[in-house]
Design a protein around this motif. Structure first.
Motif, mmCIF file in Angstrom:
data_model
loop_
_atom_site.group_PDB
_atom_site.id
_atom_site.type_symbol
_atom_site.label_atom_id
_atom_site.label_comp_id
_atom_site.label_asym_id
_atom_site.label_seq_id
_atom_site.Cartn_x
_atom_site.Cartn_y
_atom_site.Cartn_z
ATOM 1 N N LYS A 155 0.819 -1.204 0.000
ATOM 2 C CA LYS A 155 0.000 0.000 0.000
ATOM 3 C C LYS A 155 0.859 1.262 0.000
ATOM 4 O O LYS A 155 1.897 1.316 0.650
ATOM 5 N N ALA A 156 0.395 2.255 -0.734
ATOM 6 C CA ALA A 156 1.040 3.574 -0.734
ATOM 7 C C ALA A 156 -0.055 4.626 -0.850
ATOM 8 O O ALA A 156 -1.067 4.409 -1.521
ATOM 9 N N THR A 157 0.129 5.760 -0.188
ATOM 10 C CA THR A 157 -0.877 6.827 -0.229
ATOM 11 C C THR A 157 -0.226 8.161 -0.607
ATOM 12 O O THR A 157 0.975 8.358 -0.404
ATOM 13 N N ALA A 158 -1.048 9.038 -1.161
ATOM 14 C CA ALA A 158 -0.567 10.368 -1.545
ATOM 15 C C ALA A 158 -1.756 11.312 -1.620
ATOM 16 O O ALA A 158 -2.898 10.886 -1.746
ATOM 17 N N VAL A 159 -1.481 12.591 -1.551
ATOM 18 C CA VAL A 159 -2.508 13.628 -1.690
ATOM 19 C C VAL A 159 -2.165 14.448 -2.924
ATOM 20 O O VAL A 159 -1.016 14.855 -3.112
ATOM 21 N N LYS A 160 -3.159 14.665 -3.786
ATOM 22 C CA LYS A 160 -2.900 15.453 -4.984
ATOM 23 C C LYS A 160 -4.024 16.470 -5.197
ATOM 24 O O LYS A 160 -5.145 16.307 -4.697
ATOM 25 N N GLU A 161 -3.723 17.495 -5.960
ATOM 26 C CA GLU A 161 -4.703 18.518 -6.302
ATOM 27 C C GLU A 161 -5.751 17.917 -7.232
ATOM 28 O O GLU A 161 -5.415 17.188 -8.172
ATOM 29 N N ALA A 162 -7.007 18.199 -6.973
ATOM 30 C CA ALA A 162 -8.086 17.673 -7.806
ATOM 31 C C ALA A 162 -8.136 18.399 -9.142
ATOM 32 O O ALA A 162 -8.068 19.627 -9.183
ATOM 33 N N SER A 163 -8.238 17.633 -10.208
ATOM 34 C CA SER A 163 -8.340 18.236 -11.538
ATOM 35 C C SER A 163 -9.732 18.823 -11.739
ATOM 36 O O SER A 163 -10.741 18.150 -11.556
ATOM 37 N N LYS A 164 -9.791 20.094 -12.133
ATOM 38 C CA LYS A 164 -11.061 20.766 -12.323
ATOM 39 C C LYS A 164 -11.746 20.366 -13.618
ATOM 40 O O LYS A 164 -12.891 20.748 -13.858
ATOM 41 N N THR A 165 -11.051 19.606 -14.458
ATOM 42 C CA THR A 165 -11.643 19.194 -15.730
ATOM 43 C C THR A 165 -11.984 17.708 -15.750
ATOM 44 O O THR A 165 -12.235 17.142 -16.807
#
Length: 301
Positions: A155-165
């Protein structure tokens, strides 16, 4: 004797290098996105609970897709599996809106060696070729493991910016958090004959949490969509609403697939493409403002 040993060693090195060069694999992924519940959303008063349930089921099927990932040690192509559509199923405003937000079809090419990607997209009748750097996620390695298709995955986790498109990132608005005066204003807006835009019921989160499961048993820096950067092939990834799960893997098949980027469409950066999509969707929104949320036939696949 020394020459023989040296010759055998060089042959072994050459064989290993050739094997790495010729290595190729194919993975099939099933993508499913949990559709939003339509309960409590503003819409025409004549839409019954049965209609809402039917709309949710059709939306769910629309968001179920199968993709093929062909990969080698340094690059990959990811594309939706072609399938025959039911001639009796009609499209409509909702389908057009969703397909636009989903970016259409296309081939997603990832070059992990040069950390770049190329994807051809069709949006509102125009073809674009998005070329940009691969997004780098700060993966956090977890200790949990599980089996996927006979492979041990970590398992690996990350946080990313949500794509608005990307329509899949939209979340239903939580009206319970609104102030009393805001709720009264909503009542005024929706009194009498209710007219609303479907997208008015949703909001875009600023960021999403990604959970991935990768297997070091297939040591390639690859995964579905634009996911990469782990010491093994990513077999499952989840962003809270969408789950992409590998259902089949074939390694070193006799027939090789040409892994190369598409060259179709107007070359554009991801930022410029997103701005183009957002601008067009705002125009689409204004043009259709005041139209009622349609009954199930609009949501045909």
């Amino acid at each position: 004797m020394k020459k023989t040993i040296y010759y055998m060693f060089m042959m072994l090195v050459f064989t290993q290098m050739q094997a790495q060069k010729d290595f190729q694999g194919m993975a099939v992924y099933e993508s499913k996105t949990q559709p939003p519940k339509l309960d409590g959303m503003r819409g025409p008063r004549d839409i019954t609970p049965e209609m809402q349930k039917s709309m949710e089921e059709r939306m769910k099927k629309m968001l179920e897709k199968t993709f093929i990932l062909n990969f080698d040690k340094s690059a990959s192509i990811y594309k939706e599996e072609e399938r025959l559509e039911n001639p009796g199923q009609q499209g409509g405003g909702m389908r057009v809106m969703m397909n636009s937000f989903m970016g259409g079809g296309g081939t997603f090419y990832k070059d992990v060696k040069n950390k770049s990607y190329t994807v051809d997209k069709e949006f509102m009748g125009k073809e674009f070729l998005v070329v940009d750097s691969l997004p780098k996620l700060n993966w956090k390695m977890e200790s949990e493991t599980k089996q996927i298709g006979g492979y041990t995955c970590y398992k690996a986790t990350a946080v990313k910016e949500a794509s608005k498109t990307d329509f899949r990132n939209f979340r239903p608005k939580n009206n319970d958090d609104k102030k009393p005066e805001e709720k009264k204003e909503d009542v005024k807006k929706t009194s009498g004959v209710t007219k609303t835009n479907f997208e008015d019921n949703f909001e875009m989160p600023k960021e999403v949490t990604i959970t991935a499961w990768y297997t070091p048993e297939i040591p390639v820096n690859q995964g579905p969509e634009n996911y990469w950067g782990l010491p093994g092939l990513i077999l499952e990834v989840n962003d809270g609403r969408t789950t992409i799960l590998c259902s089949k893997i074939v390694l070193n098949a006799k027939e090789k697939v040409e892994i190369k980027p598409s060259k179709r469409g107007k070359v554009i950066s991801q930022k410029d493409y997103d701005e183009t999509v957002i601008k067009k969707m705002e125009e689409f929104r204004e043009t259709n403002r005041g139209r009622t949320l349609s009954a199930p036939p609009m949501m045909g696949r």
